[in-house]
Design a protein around this motif. Structure first.
Motif, short mmCIF file in Angstrom:
data_model
loop_
_atom_site.label_atom_id
_atom_site.label_comp_id
_atom_site.label_asym_id
_atom_site.label_seq_id
_atom_site.Cartn_x
_atom_site.Cartn_y
_atom_site.Cartn_z
N MET A 54 -1.10 -27.21 6.48
CA MET A 54 -1.83 -28.04 5.51
C MET A 54 -0.89 -29.04 4.83
SD MET A 54 -4.49 -25.22 3.95
CE MET A 54 -5.21 -26.25 2.67
N MET A 111 -11.49 -27.59 5.36
CA MET A 111 -10.46 -28.18 6.24
C MET A 111 -11.06 -28.52 7.61
SD MET A 111 -7.97 -28.51 4.30
CE MET A 111 -6.94 -29.29 5.56
N LEU A 169 -8.94 -31.37 0.77
CA LEU A 169 -7.81 -30.50 0.45
C LEU A 169 -7.99 -29.85 -0.92
CD1 LEU A 169 -4.84 -32.69 1.73
CD2 LEU A 169 -5.21 -30.31 2.37
N ALA A 213 -10.56 -27.09 -0.61
CA ALA A 213 -10.00 -25.95 0.12
C ALA A 213 -9.08 -25.15 -0.79
CB ALA A 213 -9.23 -26.45 1.35
N PHE A 253 -8.46 -24.42 11.97
CA PHE A 253 -9.09 -24.26 10.65
C PHE A 253 -10.42 -23.50 10.76
CE2 PHE A 253 -6.73 -28.32 9.22
CZ PHE A 253 -5.68 -27.56 8.71
#
Length: 451
Positions: free
Chosen positions: A261, A332, A350, A353, A415
Motif C-alpha cells: 500500500m 483497495m 486509501l 481502507a 487486494f
C-alpha cells in the motif's frame, strides 16, 4: 512478572497507576523510532541511485522481500526476548537493555554505508525483541487479577504507541523523503533516546512490576516458578495458540500498509491536494491518527456491550476485528479498479481502507495484549507475549510475500483475495468461538471495577 494478585496499591493518575504513563511514553518513543524507520525503509530501498535523494535502487519485489524478512525478525525476536526476561533479567531490565540496543541501531543507520545499514537493522531487531514483549507484560502487571480497568489500560497504552507512529510517519517521513533518507533514520534514533531517558527517570513508579521472579524473596512467587502447569493453564495456552491464528491472518493483511500500500500510494495514487503533492509516507500516519481519535470510543463501545450483557469476550472482539479489517481491502479493490480504467486512483480509497483497518485493529490488537496477560501462566508471561509478537512477525512475513506476488498477479487480485479470505476466516472461527471460550475456564468471568 510480579504476582499481580498480591500487587500493592499504587499511586494513580486519571484512575490508572502512574507506572502506566511511564510505560506509555517509553513505548510512544520506541514506536516513533520504529514506525518512522518503517515509513521510509521501502521508499529508500526502491529510490533510484541517480535521484537527488539517492536510495539503493532495488526493485519493488526485492524491497518488499527485505521488508518482509525485517519486520518478521523484529517480532520473532520477541520469543528469545521474553525467554531471557523470564529466565534471567526480569521484564524491567529487559526493556532497559532493549532501549539501549535500539538507540545504537537507529543511530548507526544514519551512516551512509551498507555495513551500517545491515548492522543497524540487526541491532533494531535485537532491541525490539527485548523491549516489545516485556513492556506489554509490565502493563498487565500493573493491575490485580479481575481488575476491569486492565483492558482500558491497554487501550491507553495502545494510544501511546500510535501517537508515536502518527508523529513519526509525518516527521521522519517528511525529513527522509525531502531532506535525505539518512537524516530520517538519525531522527528516529533521537526519538528512541528520549524514550530511554524517560524510562530510566520513571523507575520509582515501576518498583512493584517487571522484577525477576527468580530473585524474589516472596515464597509464593518462588513456588510459582517451580510448579508444573495445571490442566486449566494448559487449556488456556491452547486457546491462546488458536487465537494466534487470527493474529497471523490479521497482520498478514494489515501490514500491506508499510509495503504494497505504501508503494501503491507512491506510484498509482493521485496525491495532488490543491496543487501540492502529499508525500507517500504520510498515508502511514492515517492509521495512527484514527487510533488516537477512535481508541477510547471503540473501547467504550465494547464496555457498554459488556454492561448490557451482550457478547463482548476477547475472542469475539478479535474475530469481529479481523472481519472489519478485511472489509477495508474492498476499498483497495475499488482503487485498483479505478487505476485500471483511468490511470490513477483517488486518495480517498486509501483513507477509507485505513479507517476500516484501524477499527479492526482496535478490536484485535490491544485486546489480544490484555487477553494474554489474563490467560498466560505467570511464570511464562513474557514468553507467551513473545510468542504473540512472533505471530505478528509471521504475519508481517506473509504480508511481504503477498506484496511481492502483486508484481505477477496485480494489485486488484491481491487486494480482493485478502478481503475475501479475512472475512471468510473470521466467520469460520466464529462458529467455534463458544467451544474455545469454555477452555479459558472463566478467565474473563470475574472482571469487576477495582480501585
Amino acid at each position: 512478572m510480579t504476582n499481580t494478585a498480591t500487587q500493592p496499591h499504587q499511586r494513580e493518575l486519571f484512575g490508572h497507576p502512574i507506572g502506566l504513563y511511564v510505560l506509555f511514553f517509553t513505548e510512544m518513543w520506541e514506536r516513533f523510532s520504529y514506525y518512522g524507520m518503517r515509513a521510509i525503509l521501502v521508499l529508500y530501498l526502491v529510490a533510484k541511485t541517480s535521484d537527488g535523494n539517492a536510495g539503493l535502487g532495488w526493485t519493488n519485489g526485492e524491497a518488499l522481500a527485505l521488508y518482509g524478512w525485517y519486520t518478521m525478525l523484529v517480532y520473532v525476536a520477541s520469543i528469545p526476548g521474553g525467554w531471557l526476561a523470564d529466565k534471567f533479567f526480569g521484564q524491567k531490565k529487559s526493556v532497559l537493555y532493549g532501549g539501549i540496543l535500539l538507540v545504537a541501531g537507529h543511530s548507526i543507520l544514519a551512516i551512509e554505508e551498507m555495513w551500517a545499514f545491515y548492522t543497524g537493522l540487526g541491532l533494531i531487531i535485537a532491541g525490539v525483541g527485548l523491549l516489545k514483549p516485556n513492556i506489554s507484560t509490565m502493563v498487565g502487571g500493573l493491575y490485580q487479577q479481575g481488575d476491569i480497568r486492565r483492558d482500558k489500560g491497554f487501550t491507553i497504552f495502545y494510544i501511546g504507541i500510535n501517537v508515536g507512529a502518527f508523529l513519526s510517519s509525518l516527521i521522519v517521513g517528511y525529513v527522509g523523503e525531502v531532506h535525505g533518507w539518512h537524516y530520517g533514520f538519525g531522527l528516529a534514533g533521537i526519538g528512541m533516546a528520549l524514550g530511554l531517558i524517560q524510562y530510566i527517570l520513571g523507575q520509582k513508579y515501576l518498583e512493584n512490576v517487571g522484577n525477576y521472579l527468580g530473585a524474589s524473596e516472596n515464597k509464593e512467587e518462588k513456588e510459582l516458578m517451580n510448579k508444573p502447569l495445571t490442566k486449566v493453564e494448559k487449556d488456556r495456552i491452547i486457546v491462546l495458540f488458536i487465537s494466534f491464528l487470527l493474529v497471523i491472518v490479521f497482520w498478514g493483511a494489515f501490514e500491506q500498509a508499510g509495503g504494497l500500500m505504501n508503494i501503491y500510494a507512491k506510484e498509482k495514487t493521485n496525491r495532488l491536494l490543491m496543487g501540492w503533492e502529499v508525500p507517500a509516507s504520510w498515508f502511514q500516519s492515517l492509521n495512527a491518527m484514527f487510533i488516537i481519535f477512535l481508541g477510547t470510543s471503540v473501547a467504550a463501545y465494547w464496555a457498554n456491550r459488556k454492561l448490557k450483557g451482550k457478547v463482548s469476550t476477547s475472542l469475539f472482539k478479535m474475530i469481529v476485528g479481523l472481519i472489519i479489517m478485511g472489509t477495508g481491502f474492498f476499498f483497495m479493490t475499488a482503487a485498483a479498479s479505478q487505476y485500471e480504467s483511468t490511470g490513477a486512483s483517488a486518495m480517498y480509497w486509501l483513507v477509507l481502507a485505513y479507517l476500516f483497518h484501524t477499527v479492526g485493529e482496535l478490536c484485535i490488537s490491544p485486546v489480544a495484549l490484555s487477553y494474554i496477560t489474563k490467560l498466560a501462566p505467570v511464570k511464562y508471561a513474557s514468553l507467551m507475549m513473545g510468542v504473540y509478537f512472533a505471530m505478528t512477525g509471521f504475519g508481517n512475513k506473509l504480508a511481504g510475500l503477498l506484496g511481492e506476488s502483486a508484481e505477477s498477479l496485480g494489485e486488484y487480485t491481491i487486494f480482493t483475495g485478502i478481503a475475501v479470505f479475512c472475512v471468510a476466516f473470521g466467520f469460520l472461527v466464529m462458529l467455534f468461538r463458544k467451544k474455545l471460550e469454555i477452555l479459558t475456564h472463566g478467565a474473563e468471568d470475574n472482571e469487576r471495577e477495582m480501585h
